[in-house]
Write a protein that holds these residues in place. Sequence first.
Motif, PDB file in Angstrom:
ATOM      1  N   PRO A 120     -58.934 -13.934 -72.539  1.00 43.24           N
ATOM      2  CA  PRO A 120     -59.803 -13.572 -73.677  1.00 43.24           C
ATOM      3  C   PRO A 120     -60.328 -14.781 -74.434  1.00 43.24           C
ATOM      4  O   PRO A 120     -61.437 -14.747 -74.976  1.00 43.24           O
ATOM      5  CB  PRO A 120     -58.877 -12.718 -74.571  1.00 43.24           C
ATOM      6  N   GLU A 121     -59.560 -15.874 -74.458  1.00 42.62           N
ATOM      7  CA  GLU A 121     -59.931 -17.048 -75.247  1.00 42.62           C
ATOM      8  C   GLU A 121     -61.010 -17.895 -74.585  1.00 42.62           C
ATOM      9  O   GLU A 121     -61.901 -18.422 -75.258  1.00 42.62           O
ATOM     10  CB  GLU A 121     -58.677 -17.892 -75.500  1.00 42.62           C
ATOM     11  N   ILE A 122     -60.957 -18.021 -73.253  1.00 46.00           N
ATOM     12  CA  ILE A 122     -61.891 -18.935 -72.570  1.00 46.00           C
ATOM     13  C   ILE A 122     -62.758 -18.241 -71.523  1.00 46.00           C
ATOM     14  O   ILE A 122     -63.679 -18.851 -70.970  1.00 46.00           O
ATOM     15  CB  ILE A 122     -61.140 -20.099 -71.892  1.00 46.00           C
ATOM     16  N   GLY A 123     -62.490 -16.958 -71.241  1.00 46.78           N
ATOM     17  CA  GLY A 123     -63.163 -16.273 -70.133  1.00 46.78           C
ATOM     18  C   GLY A 123     -64.669 -16.235 -70.243  1.00 46.78           C
ATOM     19  O   GLY A 123     -65.376 -16.330 -69.238  1.00 46.78           O
ATOM     20  N   GLY A 124     -65.199 -16.110 -71.452  1.00 46.20           N
ATOM     21  CA  GLY A 124     -66.635 -15.994 -71.629  1.00 46.20           C
ATOM     22  C   GLY A 124     -67.417 -17.207 -71.165  1.00 46.20           C
ATOM     23  O   GLY A 124     -68.582 -17.094 -70.783  1.00 46.20           O
ATOM     24  N   GLY A 125     -66.777 -18.394 -71.179  1.00 42.87           N
ATOM     25  CA  GLY A 125     -67.475 -19.610 -70.765  1.00 42.87           C
ATOM     26  C   GLY A 125     -67.238 -19.997 -69.322  1.00 42.87           C
ATOM     27  O   GLY A 125     -67.834 -20.968 -68.834  1.00 42.87           O
ATOM     28  N   LEU A 126     -66.388 -19.261 -68.622  1.00 39.95           N
ATOM     29  CA  LEU A 126     -66.040 -19.639 -67.248  1.00 39.95           C
ATOM     30  C   LEU A 126     -67.121 -19.222 -66.253  1.00 39.95           C
ATOM     31  O   LEU A 126     -67.683 -18.128 -66.325  1.00 39.95           O
ATOM     32  CB  LEU A 126     -64.708 -19.002 -66.840  1.00 39.95           C
ATOM     33  N   ARG A 127     -67.407 -20.128 -65.311  1.00 36.59           N
ATOM     34  CA  ARG A 127     -68.318 -19.846 -64.195  1.00 36.59           C
ATOM     35  C   ARG A 127     -67.560 -19.669 -62.885  1.00 36.59           C
ATOM     36  O   ARG A 127     -68.084 -19.091 -61.946  1.00 36.59           O
ATOM     37  CB  ARG A 127     -69.334 -20.993 -64.049  1.00 36.59           C
ATOM     38  N   SER A 128     -66.319 -20.174 -62.826  1.00 38.94           N
ATOM     39  CA  SER A 128     -65.552 -20.112 -61.583  1.00 38.94           C
ATOM     40  C   SER A 128     -64.071 -19.928 -61.886  1.00 38.94           C
ATOM     41  O   SER A 128     -63.525 -20.607 -62.760  1.00 38.94           O
ATOM     42  CB  SER A 128     -65.760 -21.401 -60.757  1.00 38.94           C
ATOM     43  N   ILE A 129     -63.428 -18.998 -61.176  1.00 34.19           N
ATOM     44  CA  ILE A 129     -61.991 -18.790 -61.271  1.00 34.19           C
ATOM     45  C   ILE A 129     -61.415 -18.707 -59.859  1.00 34.19           C
ATOM     46  O   ILE A 129     -61.954 -18.012 -58.996  1.00 34.19           O
ATOM     47  CB  ILE A 129     -61.642 -17.487 -62.026  1.00 34.19           C
ATOM     48  N   SER A 130     -60.302 -19.408 -59.640  1.00 32.46           N
ATOM     49  CA  SER A 130     -59.584 -19.329 -58.368  1.00 32.46           C
ATOM     50  C   SER A 130     -58.097 -19.169 -58.671  1.00 32.46           C
ATOM     51  O   SER A 130     -57.512 -19.984 -59.380  1.00 32.46           O
ATOM     52  CB  SER A 130     -59.819 -20.593 -57.529  1.00 32.46           C
ATOM     53  N   ILE A 131     -57.495 -18.100 -58.143  1.00 34.49           N
ATOM     54  CA  ILE A 131     -56.066 -17.852 -58.332  1.00 34.49           C
ATOM     55  C   ILE A 131     -55.436 -17.611 -56.969  1.00 34.49           C
ATOM     56  O   ILE A 131     -55.795 -16.653 -56.276  1.00 34.49           O
ATOM     57  CB  ILE A 131     -55.800 -16.648 -59.242  1.00 34.49           C
ATOM     58  N   CYS A 132     -54.518 -18.488 -56.590  1.00 32.38           N
ATOM     59  CA  CYS A 132     -53.767 -18.338 -55.338  1.00 32.38           C
ATOM     60  C   CYS A 132     -52.332 -17.998 -55.729  1.00 32.38           C
ATOM     61  O   CYS A 132     -51.575 -18.867 -56.158  1.00 32.38           O
ATOM     62  CB  CYS A 132     -53.832 -19.617 -54.517  1.00 32.38           C
ATOM     63  N   ASP A 133     -51.945 -16.748 -55.579  1.00 34.26           N
ATOM     64  CA  ASP A 133     -50.677 -16.249 -56.095  1.00 34.26           C
ATOM     65  C   ASP A 133     -49.510 -16.584 -55.155  1.00 34.26           C
ATOM     66  O   ASP A 133     -49.697 -17.086 -54.040  1.00 34.26           O
ATOM     67  CB  ASP A 133     -50.764 -14.737 -56.300  1.00 34.26           C
ATOM     68  N   PHE A 134     -48.311 -16.288 -55.652  1.00 34.02           N
ATOM     69  CA  PHE A 134     -47.066 -16.498 -54.908  1.00 34.02           C
ATOM     70  C   PHE A 134     -46.686 -15.150 -54.284  1.00 34.02           C
ATOM     71  O   PHE A 134     -46.209 -14.251 -54.962  1.00 34.02           O
ATOM     72  CB  PHE A 134     -45.981 -16.996 -55.858  1.00 34.02           C
ATOM     73  N   TRP A 135     -46.916 -15.011 -52.974  1.00 33.95           N
ATOM     74  CA  TRP A 135     -46.816 -13.722 -52.290  1.00 33.95           C
ATOM     75  C   TRP A 135     -45.462 -13.046 -52.486  1.00 33.95           C
ATOM     76  O   TRP A 135     -45.377 -11.817 -52.605  1.00 33.95           O
ATOM     77  CB  TRP A 135     -47.114 -13.921 -50.815  1.00 33.95           C
ATOM     78  N   SER A 136     -44.389 -13.821 -52.541  1.00 30.96           N
ATOM     79  CA  SER A 136     -43.054 -13.248 -52.703  1.00 30.96           C
ATOM     80  C   SER A 136     -42.909 -12.481 -54.015  1.00 30.96           C
ATOM     81  O   SER A 136     -42.114 -11.551 -54.114  1.00 30.96           O
ATOM     82  CB  SER A 136     -41.992 -14.352 -52.638  1.00 30.96           C
ATOM     83  N   GLN A 137     -43.685 -12.868 -55.010  1.00 30.57           N
ATOM     84  CA  GLN A 137     -43.604 -12.199 -56.310  1.00 30.57           C
ATOM     85  C   GLN A 137     -44.738 -11.204 -56.548  1.00 30.57           C
ATOM     86  O   GLN A 137     -44.605 -10.293 -57.362  1.00 30.57           O
ATOM     87  CB  GLN A 137     -43.595 -13.231 -57.442  1.00 30.57           C
ATOM     88  N   SER A 138     -45.852 -11.376 -55.834  1.00 28.15           N
ATOM     89  CA  SER A 138     -47.044 -10.578 -56.145  1.00 28.15           C
ATOM     90  C   SER A 138     -47.288  -9.419 -55.186  1.00 28.15           C
ATOM     91  O   SER A 138     -48.041  -8.497 -55.518  1.00 28.15           O
ATOM     92  CB  SER A 138     -48.282 -11.488 -56.140  1.00 28.15           C
ATOM     93  N   SER A 139     -46.669  -9.440 -54.005  1.00 28.89           N
ATOM     94  CA  SER A 139     -47.051  -8.486 -52.958  1.00 28.89           C
ATOM     95  C   SER A 139     -46.540  -7.074 -53.189  1.00 28.89           C
ATOM     96  O   SER A 139     -47.072  -6.122 -52.626  1.00 28.89           O
ATOM     97  CB  SER A 139     -46.537  -8.986 -51.603  1.00 28.89           C
ATOM     98  N   TRP A 140     -45.509  -6.887 -54.009  1.00 25.67           N
ATOM     99  CA  TRP A 140     -44.879  -5.576 -54.132  1.00 25.67           C
ATOM    100  C   TRP A 140     -45.237  -4.840 -55.419  1.00 25.67           C
ATOM    101  O   TRP A 140     -44.645  -3.822 -55.756  1.00 25.67           O
ATOM    102  CB  TRP A 140     -43.357  -5.707 -54.012  1.00 25.67           C
TER     103      TRP A 140
END
Length: 448
Positions: A120-140
């Motif tokens: 919410p604080e910086i999203g309005g000015g962003l042109r690019s976002i990249s998130i590479c998650d940790f599969w062991s914690q995110s997959s389930w």
Amino acid sequence: MEDLPPSLVTEILSRLNDSADLVRCRLVSKTLNEMSYEVRSLNHLCSLSSYLISRSRGANPPQAMTFKIIFKDLVRRLSKLDSVSIAVEKSLGRRSYDEVEDDDDDLYLTEPSFLKDWLPEIGGGLRSISICDFWSQSSWRKSEALPLISSFCSNLLKLELKNTWLSVDGLNCMPKLTNLTLEFLRLDDEDLNKVNECFPGLKVLNLVGVGGLKEPKIDLKNLKICYWTISNAPLSITILAPSLVELKLECIRPRSLVLETPSLSDLHLTIENADHLKVKEFTCLKSLQLESWNLFSLMGKFGSSRAVKILALNIPKHNQDATPKLSIEILYDSFPNLSSLTLGPGAWSEMEASFCSGGLDGRVEMNGLKEITAYLSIDEMDNTLSFISSMLNRCSNLSNMAVLIHGIVGSRLASKFVSKIRTDLPRLRWRWGFWKEGEKDCWVSAFI
């Protein structure tokens, strides 16, 4: 470095691959410290070594949470950010569940509460976002990362999400988004339909190892470039993209494959079986790369493609006992106006076997062909030499031929082959090298 223009210093700092390097630069000088708060791009990476230290025996519990805390502190201090990348190192992402034994959320990077702390604080000015998650914690557990990003990042142009399970509930339309990458994550067919609906301005789409799809459809009228790899065997695949010019599609054995892409000029298709491939005529197709266990059948789906100038063919695993169907005659009936031809090891072996069983039709003329690249195994040197000689005699305008010999071929035999072919066919410019499965091609000479 302090003598450089401030704008150049800011550009250099914005290109650092890890935020830890940015923090270190602050300690070097007052100027770098001041400039570090002007960066437009932030790359925050959790390395394998950092992870192991945080999990080591005797580590304090708060240490496990420092990665997220440091990131949130950094983004709040960088008011001019337009690009954010947060990721776990690839070597950490590849570790198995047994190795990490991790059900925490300290590296669950698409965790909704974590995203709500900074988007919410910086999203309005962003042109690019990249998130590479940790599969062991995110997959389930499903993440609302997409809906949250669509709510707070209305000016986003490029988005990459990797190694997670996404929900599309509450996803808003993002008409400005032009570049989307979804890699090694879980989606359902209705989720992909929602992507089509909410990202109408997409020009570049990368879907790599996206699981859960049964009858996926891409329906995007502005799409220009698409890279799509499907690891499972869906019932059907459909691509409706009237503006698409470049497509790389890798799939196993769909019951149906429908391509309605009339503007396509560059196609790379890897498919196990193409019995139910439906394509409309590709009048703009200039470059074509086909890889299939039944290459003969796949080529037949394209009819006589006179627009194709650049062609690459391969059979992943050539069956030596099968009756060879692929031949130079069939190739040139299908693609009569080629200027460049690349034959992978499986395709070359089948064509050579076809030649040895019946020769080469004397009517075949390949006058438009100017260069050939061939991957050889040299099972019978005389047969290979005879096939090359017979083929090249029908290529009056051929000037360059590149030959890569399999790495298992002995150096003495390879040298003898090279010497013999250069003596017999001196008019061509030759280039030599070696190839081996799973390794990069090794060239040992330029065209001479």
